[in-house]
Design a protein around this motif. Structure first.
Motif, PDB file in Angstrom:
ATOM      1  N   LEU A  23       0.825  -1.209   0.000  1.00 30.91           N
ATOM      2  CA  LEU A  23       0.000   0.000   0.000  1.00 30.91           C
ATOM      3  C   LEU A  23       0.858   1.257   0.000  1.00 30.91           C
ATOM      4  O   LEU A  23       0.531   2.244  -0.669  1.00 30.91           O
ATOM      5  N   ALA A  24       1.961   1.245   0.724  1.00 29.22           N
ATOM      6  CA  ALA A  24       2.864   2.396   0.732  1.00 29.22           C
ATOM      7  C   ALA A  24       3.466   2.610  -0.650  1.00 29.22           C
ATOM      8  O   ALA A  24       3.621   3.751  -1.102  1.00 29.22           O
ATOM      9  N   GLY A  25       3.804   1.528  -1.344  1.00 30.48           N
ATOM     10  CA  GLY A  25       4.331   1.643  -2.706  1.00 30.48           C
ATOM     11  C   GLY A  25       3.311   2.258  -3.648  1.00 30.48           C
ATOM     12  O   GLY A  25       3.658   3.102  -4.488  1.00 30.48           O
ATOM     13  N   ARG A  26       2.061   1.865  -3.506  1.00 31.83           N
ATOM     14  CA  ARG A  26       1.004   2.451  -4.340  1.00 31.83           C
ATOM     15  C   ARG A  26       0.866   3.944  -4.067  1.00 31.83           C
ATOM     16  O   ARG A  26       0.712   4.748  -4.992  1.00 31.83           O
ATOM     17  N   GLU A  27       0.897   4.319  -2.801  1.00 25.60           N
ATOM     18  CA  GLU A  27       0.787   5.732  -2.457  1.00 25.60           C
ATOM     19  C   GLU A  27       1.976   6.534  -2.974  1.00 25.60           C
ATOM     20  O   GLU A  27       1.815   7.670  -3.417  1.00 25.60           O
ATOM     21  N   LEU A  28       3.171   5.965  -2.934  1.00 26.31           N
ATOM     22  CA  LEU A  28       4.341   6.656  -3.477  1.00 26.31           C
ATOM     23  C   LEU A  28       4.228   6.840  -4.983  1.00 26.31           C
ATOM     24  O   LEU A  28       4.599   7.885  -5.521  1.00 26.31           O
ATOM     25  N   THR A  29       3.706   5.850  -5.675  1.00 26.52           N
ATOM     26  CA  THR A  29       3.496   5.968  -7.119  1.00 26.52           C
ATOM     27  C   THR A  29       2.476   7.054  -7.423  1.00 26.52           C
ATOM     28  O   THR A  29       2.660   7.858  -8.335  1.00 26.52           O
ATOM     29  N   ARG A  30       1.424   7.104  -6.633  1.00 22.41           N
ATOM     30  CA  ARG A  30       0.400   8.138  -6.807  1.00 22.41           C
ATOM     31  C   ARG A  30       0.983   9.523  -6.541  1.00 22.41           C
ATOM     32  O   ARG A  30       0.737  10.476  -7.289  1.00 22.41           O
ATOM     33  N   LEU A  31       1.788   9.639  -5.499  1.00 21.08           N
ATOM     34  CA  LEU A  31       2.427  10.910  -5.177  1.00 21.08           C
ATOM     35  C   LEU A  31       3.376  11.351  -6.286  1.00 21.08           C
ATOM     36  O   LEU A  31       3.435  12.526  -6.633  1.00 21.08           O
ATOM     37  N   ALA A  32       4.097  10.397  -6.881  1.00 18.66           N
ATOM     38  CA  ALA A  32       4.991  10.732  -7.986  1.00 18.66           C
ATOM     39  C   ALA A  32       4.209  11.286  -9.174  1.00 18.66           C
ATOM     40  O   ALA A  32       4.660  12.220  -9.844  1.00 18.66           O
ATOM     41  N   GLY A  33       3.041  10.734  -9.435  1.00 15.14           N
ATOM     42  CA  GLY A  33       2.195  11.256 -10.504  1.00 15.14           C
ATOM     43  C   GLY A  33       1.737  12.671 -10.236  1.00 15.14           C
ATOM     44  O   GLY A  33       1.738  13.527 -11.127  1.00 15.14           O
ATOM     45  N   ARG A  37       2.672  16.223 -12.311  1.00 15.51           N
ATOM     46  CA  ARG A  37       1.656  17.158 -12.817  1.00 15.51           C
ATOM     47  C   ARG A  37       1.903  18.571 -12.300  1.00 15.51           C
ATOM     48  O   ARG A  37       1.744  19.543 -13.044  1.00 15.51           O
ATOM     49  N   VAL A  38       2.283  18.683 -11.035  1.00 17.37           N
ATOM     50  CA  VAL A  38       2.567  19.999 -10.466  1.00 17.37           C
ATOM     51  C   VAL A  38       3.770  20.617 -11.161  1.00 17.37           C
ATOM     52  O   VAL A  38       3.773  21.811 -11.485  1.00 17.37           O
ATOM     53  N   GLN A  39       4.800  19.816 -11.429  1.00 14.52           N
ATOM     54  CA  GLN A  39       5.989  20.321 -12.125  1.00 14.52           C
ATOM     55  C   GLN A  39       5.619  20.819 -13.524  1.00 14.52           C
ATOM     56  O   GLN A  39       6.074  21.872 -13.958  1.00 14.52           O
ATOM     57  N   GLU A  40       4.761  20.076 -14.213  1.00 14.90           N
ATOM     58  CA  GLU A  40       4.323  20.501 -15.545  1.00 14.90           C
ATOM     59  C   GLU A  40       3.507  21.788 -15.467  1.00 14.90           C
ATOM     60  O   GLU A  40       3.678  22.695 -16.284  1.00 14.90           O
ATOM     61  N   LEU A  41       2.633  21.893 -14.464  1.00 17.34           N
ATOM     62  CA  LEU A  41       1.847  23.109 -14.274  1.00 17.34           C
ATOM     63  C   LEU A  41       2.749  24.306 -13.995  1.00 17.34           C
ATOM     64  O   LEU A  41       2.551  25.383 -14.554  1.00 17.34           O
TER      65      LEU A  41
END
Length: 97
Positions: A23-33, A37-41
């Protein structure tokens, strides 16, 4: 019998820990996404601020050589709410035709 019970509990705890790691790995992947997006914005806002932003997905030039699909700052003005707080409002022009 006591060792059997301890071994079983340790296996259950191991399975729970592995589940938490997944579950922590999934959350880290979500955070990376989200951070991507914030960097692109932020990059787009920086380009808008300098007046150099051009849409990359829809790009076409008119007969005079200007890009149609460009976002430009129109103006900035101050707005007041009912409580007397002042906010800056940014108006954008989307030239998409």
């Amino acid at each position: 019998m006591q060792d059997y019970y301890k071994s079983g509990r340790m296996l259950v705890k191991l399975a729970e820990a592995i589940g938490r790691l997944v579950l922590a790995g999934r959350e880290l992947t979500r955070l990376a996404g989200f951070t991507a997006r914030v960097q692109e914005l932020l990059a787009v806002l920086k380009d808008l601020n300098t007046g150099k932003y051009q849409r990359t997905m829809l790009e076409s030039k008119s007969s005079n050589g200007e890009y149609h699909n460009v976002i430009k700052w129109l103006s900035v003005c101050s707005l007041k709410d009912g409580k007397g707080s002042t906010y800056d409002a940014f108006f954008l022009n989307f030239n998409c035709y």
